[in-house]
Motif scaffolding. Structure first.
Motif, PDB file in Angstrom:
ATOM      1  N   UNK A 219      51.917 -98.120  38.039  1.00 15.67           N
ATOM      2  CA  UNK A 219      51.847 -96.261  37.645  1.00 15.67           C
ATOM      3  C   UNK A 219      52.660 -96.141  36.351  1.00 15.67           C
ATOM      4  N   UNK A 220      53.752 -97.681  36.179  1.00 21.82           N
ATOM      5  CA  UNK A 220      54.376 -97.359  34.572  1.00 21.82           C
ATOM      6  C   UNK A 220      52.891 -97.899  33.900  1.00 21.82           C
ATOM      7  N   UNK A 221      52.290 -98.661  34.423  1.00 23.22           N
ATOM      8  CA  UNK A 221      51.391 -99.542  33.588  1.00 23.22           C
ATOM      9  C   UNK A 221      50.815 -98.903  32.163  1.00 23.22           C
ATOM     10  N   UNK A 222      49.840 -97.757  32.446  1.00 15.78           N
ATOM     11  CA  UNK A 222      49.348 -97.284  31.246  1.00 15.78           C
ATOM     12  C   UNK A 222      50.199 -96.441  29.586  1.00 15.78           C
ATOM     13  N   UNK A 223      51.434 -96.691  30.510  1.00 14.58           N
ATOM     14  CA  UNK A 223      52.882 -95.762  29.075  1.00 14.58           C
ATOM     15  C   UNK A 223      52.855 -97.222  28.912  1.00 14.58           C
ATOM     16  N   UNK A 224      53.179 -97.895  29.903  1.00 17.00           N
ATOM     17  CA  UNK A 224      53.187 -99.662  28.884  1.00 17.00           C
ATOM     18  C   UNK A 224      52.507 -99.702  27.662  1.00 17.00           C
TER      19      UNK A 224
END
Length: 428
Positions: A219-224
């Motif tokens: 779920x953190x992928x888009x933020x990264x």
């Protein structure tokens, strides 16, 4: 004498409810007319709006605002909180810590503090209340976590500071990374200590398996992706802040469309909101330039620099006094107003004393964060109260421990300038 009268006139306009941009333009114009007459005023007003709007770096602001609007509508903030809650839910005060981490993550992809506070109020605050968190503690951590968007790039406030202080926007944005991590840790540590002191105010959540924790990291992928699209390319020198802001807006738009079916009207609303906000900020910057020009004509800044230079006190004493004044102003004035009123005066003064304006920009932004959560005009607290239906007085009470810990963070940043300057000094 003329400068003092015009400044009083400016504060009268602000007290009467005039928008900061218009108040600056009107007061500055009156001062310029007083000093130089109609020809000077017409000459400045005929060229300055074009010059302010035509600044290439100004494009950074509407692009970051468009990026923020796409992020707000995409639901990324929900995912950030869910991932953080999965990892920290079983730690004492874990959901509060997760909120601070979500605020930091959201700040890394959205430069609006009030937008961050509103989003966290709709995501993390209901979850904390559902698990039995005390409402003051829960609302306090949401309000203070929202302020991280002012410090962690991409930050609209830092872009405006850099433009007003005439420093590198790229170095200014990168300077917020390590202080942003420190302030995030300060918020999380404050929550943890409060939870240890009163465990009943911050119950533990249910256990999450290691498999589920690892799965939540996707779920953190888009933020990264967005972080690398903006902060990463600025730090490595691949793109300028203006180019990086356009890439960030494009990537945020791609994520927005990828995550769901969208209507044409919603897209129009997103572009419209970001355009209106950019125009408002453009007017404020124009007003700051007009008012600064009046100060230059009266040589007020030069006189102030000479006067302070003759004082028999250590330069650090002057910095401390400035920080205290900004803190006090934050109790009664909007943070953007404080920025445009103080930076054109304070920046030359501190530069003459040998202080790094990038470092002071970080101090200024962290100090402004306190103004966003302190009465009577703590905007983030009113936003949280509106979305959560919690009394604003309770939100302010919940903020008190965080205000104290923020003061300690400011002291650390003041005593160790390299915390703010290490990354900018190692940029490509």
């Amino acid at each position: 004498m003329s400068a003092a009268i015009v400044v009083i006139f400016l504060f009268m306009l602000l007290a009467a409810g005039a928008p900061i941009g218009f108040a600056l333009i009107v007061a500055g114009s009156v001062g310029i007319y007083w000093i130089g007459g109609a020809d000077a005023l017409l000459g400045i007003l005929s060229s300055m709006p074009r010059d302010s709007a035509a600044t290439y770096e100004f494009l950074t602001i509407p692009m970051f605002l468009l990026m923020a609007e796409f992020v707000l509508r995409s639901g990324i903030a929900d995912d950030l909180f869910k991932a953080a809650a999965a990892w920290f839910g079983r730690v004492r005060g874990g959901l509060g810590i997760a909120t601070s981490l979500a605020g930091a993550g959201f700040g890394a992809i959205c430069g609006s503090s009030t937008a961050a506070a509103a989003t966290l109020s709709a995501t993390s605050l209901p979850a904390m209340l559902r698990y039995g968190y005390e409402k003051r503690m829960a609302s306090g951590v949401v309000a203070i976590s929202g302020t991280l968007s002012m410090l962690i790039p991409p930050s609209i406030a830092m872009v405006i500071y850099a433009m007003l202080a005439d420093v590198s926007i790229a170095r200014m944005l990168i300077a917020g990374v390590i202080p942003g991590i420190i302030v995030t840790f300060t918020i999380a540590l404050t929550v943890y200590l409060l939870a240890l002191w009163r465990p009943e105010d911050a119950p533990l959540t249910e256990k999450v398996t290691l498999r589920e924790k690892i799965a939540s990291l996707r779920l953190v992928g888009p933020m990264l992706i967005l972080m690398m699209a903006v902060t990463g390319v600025i730090y490595t020198g691949i793109a300028t802040p203006t180019e990086a802001s356009a890439v960030g807006a494009f990537c945020a738009g791609g994520l927005y469309f990828w995550r769901g079916k969208r209507s044409g009207q919603e897209v129009i609303d997103i572009v419209s909101r970001s355009t209106k906000t950019a125009c408002m900020l453009g007017l404020i910057i124009l007003g700051a330039h007009v008012f600064t020009t009046f100060f230059a004509l009266t040589q007020t800044t030069q006189s102030l620099v000479s006067w302070v230079g003759g004082l028999n006190v250590a330069p650090w004493v002057i910095v401390g006094i400035i920080v205290v004044i900004i803190l006090i102003m934050g109790f009664f004035m909007d943070q953007m107003a404080i920025l445009v009123l103080t930076v054109p005066i304070v920046a030359p003064l501190l530069s003459s004393l040998g202080f790094d304006l990038i470092w002071f920009g970080v101090i200024k932004i962290v100090t402004a964060e306190i103004g966003l959560v302190t009465p009577p005009l703590g905007l983030n607290c009113f936003v949280v109260a509106k979305y959560s239906k919690i009394k604003v007085g309770d939100v302010f009470w919940g903020m008190l421990p965080h205000v104290i810990s923020h003061m300690i963070a400011i002291l650390i940043l003041l005593l160790f300038p390299q915390i703010s300057l290490w990354l900018p000094n190692h940029m490509q």
